[in-house]
Write a protein that holds these residues in place. Structure first.
Motif, PDB file in Angstrom:
ATOM      1  N   LYS A  41      -3.468  -4.935  -8.017  1.00 43.27           N
ATOM      2  CA  LYS A  41      -3.498  -5.172  -6.571  1.00 43.27           C
ATOM      3  C   LYS A  41      -2.089  -5.270  -6.001  1.00 43.27           C
ATOM      4  O   LYS A  41      -1.820  -4.799  -4.888  1.00 43.27           O
ATOM      5  CB  LYS A  41      -4.281  -6.447  -6.264  1.00 43.27           C
ATOM      6  CG  LYS A  41      -5.789  -6.327  -6.456  1.00 43.27           C
ATOM      7  CD  LYS A  41      -6.489  -7.640  -6.129  1.00 43.27           C
ATOM      8  CE  LYS A  41      -7.995  -7.516  -6.256  1.00 43.27           C
ATOM      9  NZ  LYS A  41      -8.693  -8.801  -5.975  1.00 43.27           N
ATOM     10  N   LEU A  44      -0.852  -1.800  -5.704  1.00 44.76           N
ATOM     11  CA  LEU A  44      -1.521  -1.126  -4.596  1.00 44.76           C
ATOM     12  C   LEU A  44      -0.941  -1.573  -3.255  1.00 44.76           C
ATOM     13  O   LEU A  44      -0.718  -0.759  -2.353  1.00 44.76           O
ATOM     14  CB  LEU A  44      -3.015  -1.422  -4.649  1.00 44.76           C
ATOM     15  CG  LEU A  44      -3.905  -0.762  -3.594  1.00 44.76           C
ATOM     16  CD1 LEU A  44      -3.813   0.758  -3.676  1.00 44.76           C
ATOM     17  CD2 LEU A  44      -5.349  -1.227  -3.743  1.00 44.76           C
ATOM     18  N   THR A  45      -0.675  -2.869  -3.127  1.00 42.60           N
ATOM     19  CA  THR A  45      -0.031  -3.377  -1.906  1.00 42.60           C
ATOM     20  C   THR A  45       1.313  -2.703  -1.693  1.00 42.60           C
ATOM     21  O   THR A  45       1.686  -2.362  -0.561  1.00 42.60           O
ATOM     22  CB  THR A  45       0.150  -4.904  -2.008  1.00 42.60           C
ATOM     23  OG1 THR A  45      -1.128  -5.524  -2.105  1.00 42.60           O
ATOM     24  CG2 THR A  45       0.878  -5.449  -0.784  1.00 42.60           C
ATOM     25  N   TYR A  48       0.792   0.735  -0.163  1.00 44.52           N
ATOM     26  CA  TYR A  48       0.491   0.617   1.274  1.00 44.52           C
ATOM     27  C   TYR A  48       1.735   0.274   2.089  1.00 44.52           C
ATOM     28  O   TYR A  48       1.859   0.680   3.248  1.00 44.52           O
ATOM     29  CB  TYR A  48      -0.581  -0.449   1.510  1.00 44.52           C
ATOM     30  CG  TYR A  48      -2.003   0.048   1.387  1.00 44.52           C
ATOM     31  CD1 TYR A  48      -2.604   0.744   2.433  1.00 44.52           C
ATOM     32  CD2 TYR A  48      -2.752  -0.177   0.239  1.00 44.52           C
ATOM     33  CE1 TYR A  48      -3.910   1.195   2.341  1.00 44.52           C
ATOM     34  CE2 TYR A  48      -4.069   0.268   0.133  1.00 44.52           C
ATOM     35  CZ  TYR A  48      -4.642   0.958   1.185  1.00 44.52           C
ATOM     36  OH  TYR A  48      -5.934   1.415   1.089  1.00 44.52           O
ATOM     37  N   TYR A 128      -9.570   2.091  -6.237  1.00 45.63           N
ATOM     38  CA  TYR A 128      -8.115   2.015  -6.116  1.00 45.63           C
ATOM     39  C   TYR A 128      -7.502   3.414  -6.107  1.00 45.63           C
ATOM     40  O   TYR A 128      -6.610   3.719  -5.302  1.00 45.63           O
ATOM     41  CB  TYR A 128      -7.528   1.197  -7.260  1.00 45.63           C
ATOM     42  CG  TYR A 128      -7.810  -0.294  -7.201  1.00 45.63           C
ATOM     43  CD1 TYR A 128      -8.456  -0.868  -6.114  1.00 45.63           C
ATOM     44  CD2 TYR A 128      -7.426  -1.127  -8.248  1.00 45.63           C
ATOM     45  CE1 TYR A 128      -8.713  -2.233  -6.067  1.00 45.63           C
ATOM     46  CE2 TYR A 128      -7.674  -2.507  -8.212  1.00 45.63           C
ATOM     47  CZ  TYR A 128      -8.328  -3.042  -7.114  1.00 45.63           C
ATOM     48  OH  TYR A 128      -8.575  -4.395  -7.078  1.00 45.63           O
ATOM     49  N   GLU A 131      -8.086   5.059  -2.756  1.00 47.47           N
ATOM     50  CA  GLU A 131      -7.172   4.599  -1.710  1.00 47.47           C
ATOM     51  C   GLU A 131      -5.829   5.297  -1.816  1.00 47.47           C
ATOM     52  O   GLU A 131      -5.244   5.734  -0.807  1.00 47.47           O
ATOM     53  CB  GLU A 131      -6.987   3.082  -1.812  1.00 47.47           C
ATOM     54  CG  GLU A 131      -8.221   2.281  -1.454  1.00 47.47           C
ATOM     55  CD  GLU A 131      -7.973   0.783  -1.522  1.00 47.47           C
ATOM     56  OE1 GLU A 131      -7.074   0.304  -0.800  1.00 47.47           O
ATOM     57  OE2 GLU A 131      -8.670   0.082  -2.294  1.00 47.47           O
ATOM     58  N   TYR A 192     -13.735  -0.345   8.709  1.00 44.76           N
ATOM     59  CA  TYR A 192     -12.361  -0.644   8.308  1.00 44.76           C
ATOM     60  C   TYR A 192     -11.990  -2.026   8.836  1.00 44.76           C
ATOM     61  O   TYR A 192     -11.968  -2.254  10.041  1.00 44.76           O
ATOM     62  CB  TYR A 192     -11.423   0.418   8.895  1.00 44.76           C
ATOM     63  CG  TYR A 192      -9.950   0.155   8.720  1.00 44.76           C
ATOM     64  CD1 TYR A 192      -9.331   0.399   7.503  1.00 44.76           C
ATOM     65  CD2 TYR A 192      -9.181  -0.298   9.784  1.00 44.76           C
ATOM     66  CE1 TYR A 192      -7.965   0.187   7.353  1.00 44.76           C
ATOM     67  CE2 TYR A 192      -7.826  -0.512   9.646  1.00 44.76           C
ATOM     68  CZ  TYR A 192      -7.221  -0.269   8.426  1.00 44.76           C
ATOM     69  OH  TYR A 192      -5.865  -0.479   8.281  1.00 44.76           O
ATOM     70  N   HIS A 196      -7.526  -1.831   3.954  1.00 46.93           N
ATOM     71  CA  HIS A 196      -7.678  -0.828   2.905  1.00 46.93           C
ATOM     72  C   HIS A 196      -8.480   0.356   3.435  1.00 46.93           C
ATOM     73  O   HIS A 196      -9.459   0.180   4.155  1.00 46.93           O
ATOM     74  CB  HIS A 196      -8.381  -1.437   1.692  1.00 46.93           C
ATOM     75  CG  HIS A 196      -7.546  -2.437   0.968  1.00 46.93           C
ATOM     76  ND1 HIS A 196      -6.893  -2.139  -0.215  1.00 46.93           N
ATOM     77  CD2 HIS A 196      -7.235  -3.720   1.248  1.00 46.93           C
ATOM     78  CE1 HIS A 196      -6.228  -3.208  -0.630  1.00 46.93           C
ATOM     79  NE2 HIS A 196      -6.420  -4.192   0.248  1.00 46.93           N
TER      80      HIS A 196
END
Length: 493
Positions: A41, A44-45, A48, A128, A131, A192, A196
């Motif tokens: 995570k 992934l952050t 973004y 994941y 995304e 949404y 994400h």
């Protein structure tokens, strides 16, 4: 060995350094990272966070300067570029877009290369990956819009491996669509809300990619599916749609660059409501119809001495006279402490938070910058369907929904295909004003070559647009110097 910087150290970094720069050796190794879902995570952050670079924030209103709907007042390089003086060493957007997108792509590729090391369920793993495939598609789509064909990397590369000739635009678009198909198949089918990407985010981006590549039938089909699925809808408060107070769980927002005070914020209000760097042009003001649904040159309601009177309500929710005061949410009249003067006599309303007035350097803006919203789905459907079969009832229905939201009259029946095309294009202009969308529109319509040369900037300089070269940006000179296999775009050698 390849290294990953965890959390805010590297992937969350907003530096403009080249996406291939190596991370310091004192950071956490990819061999010891990816041990649990929390670490996944965090990574992934970080991916973004690449959205908070120049290209995907409020600063992309520089594209509205390029499109001739906005002026800039600080002598920024964008002014010279907008006037047609574009070279590989111009800097500004010529370099920012390229570096921002490849920084994002590098993060995406590194994530996808390593995420399967994490002990998580197959379903979570694919979400994941979906995304990140969506984000990679967004980055590559942005590159194709500005440079055409670009180098295509789908896995981490060394500096030497990166020195390749650009792929064709068609090849890159095919990769974009492949990434989006994977995202559509694996992202949750819901609204949404968490920041994400969801299935609708990927579907909307796919509709946009197809539209921009004139694949009308396919674009119309996927936009129609989004409409029929009913996960998204128009928000009934156009003004509040662009303020943080109205953005939480907003049914219209399909994807955005997210901010959250006090730690993650932007300088939007500083730049727009203090430095006055966004100055709407008269051409944009004149594009808004009168309240009877007629253009200002055809409506008896238009009063040249009072441009505010009897106009499309979106006008005053987007633009104000520079000298006008405004009211905060408590109903109190508040003024501005501008440190610059608008050369056009206008300043923005959309996205501006009057509760933040007066502005100073401590002002932190947390309005999310909307990248995809439902109104665009409706207008993309209307445009694509009109190109396929002309203005049938579904085309009218889609565009009229957007107009109904602000109580504008429905379009007159009996429009020809060409007449409907003209109305859709103007609807896009006023609906998405100051959102960085107009430049992409007039380029794909091939109207930039006729419209841009009609513009005269404050100071009297007429703009230039060479259709043989200016529909694309040049590759930045730095990239040409590093990658000898890269072939410069036409007209920039």
């Amino acid at each position: 060995m390849k290294f990953i910087a965890v959390g805010i150290i590297a992937l969350i970094s907003l530096s403009c350094s080249d996406f291939l720069d190596k991370n310091p050796l004192d950071q956490i190794s990819s061999e010891t990272f990816w041990q649990n879902e929390q670490e996944a995570k965090m990574a992934l952050t970080g991916v973004y966070s690449r959205l908070r670079a120049f290209t995907f924030t409020h600063k992309d209103t520089e594209f509205d300067i390029m499109a001739g709907d906005v002026c800039g007042n600080q002598g920024h390089s964008i002014i010279n570029i907008a006037q047609g003086n574009i070279e590989p060493n111009s800097g500004g957007i010529v370099s920012y877009i390229y570096s921002n997108c490849y920084a994002g792509i590098g993060s995406c590729n590194f994530f996808l290369e390593n995420i399967e090391k994490t002990p998580i369920s197959t379903e979570t793993l694919n979400v994941y990956k979906g995304e990140v495939c969506f984000l990679r598609a967004l980055f590559y789509f942005t590159l194709t819009e500005h440079y055409g064909g670009v180098p295509l990397y789908t896995s981490p590369v060394t500096i030497e491996e990166a020195k390749v000739k650009q792929s064709t635009k068609e090849e890159v678009v095919n990769q974009i669509l492949s990434d989006l198909d994977f995202a559509i198949a694996n992202l949750p089918d819901k609204t949404y809300s968490s920041g994400h990407a969801v299935k609708g985010s990927a579907m909307t981006l796919k509709a946009k990619v197809l539209l921009h590549n004139q694949r009308w039938q396919e674009s119309a089909e996927i936009a129609d599916q989004i409409i029929r699925d009913g996960k998204f809808s128009l928000y009934n408060d156009f003004r509040n749609l662009f303020l943080s107070s109205g953005q939480k769980n907003n049914p219209e927002i399909i994807f955005s660059t997210r901010y959250l005070n006090p730690d993650i914020y932007s300088d939007l209000d500083i730049r727009w409501s203090w430095h006055a760097v966004v100055e709407p042009r008269q051409e944009l003001v004149d594009a808004y119809e009168c309240a009877d649904g007629k253009p200002i040159d055809m409506s008896p309601l238009y009063d040249p001495s009072n441009w505010r009177l009897n106009r499309d309500p979106r006008l005053l929710m987007t633009i104000k006279a520079f000298e006008d005061s405004v009211y905060n949410s408590a109903g109190q009249k508040v003024g501005f402490n501008y440190n610059a003067v608008s050369a056009t006599g206008y300043s923005p309303v959309k996205y501006c938070n009057w509760d933040a007035l007066p502005i100073n350097y401590s002002t932190h803006s947390d309005q999310d910058w909307i990248l995809l919203r439902y109104a665009d789905v409706l207008l993309m459907y209307a445009e694509a369907r009109n190109e396929v079969s002309g203005p049938d009832a579904s085309v009218y229905d889609a565009i009229n929904k957007v107009r109904d939201r602000v109580n504008m009259p429905q379009l007159p029946t009996g429009l020809s295909k060409d007449e409907m095309r003209k109305r859709i294009r103007n609807e896009r202009r006023v609906e998405f004003a100051l959102e960085g969308i107009r430049w992409g529109d007039i380029k794909r319509w091939k109207t930039a070559e006729t419209y841009i040369p009609t513009l005269v900037d404050p100071g009297g300089k007429r703009r230039q647009f060479d259709p043989a070269k200016h529909y694309l940006l040049p590759f930045p000179q730095r990239e040409m110097d590093v990658n000898k296999n890269l072939i410069q775009n036409p007209g920039y050698n």
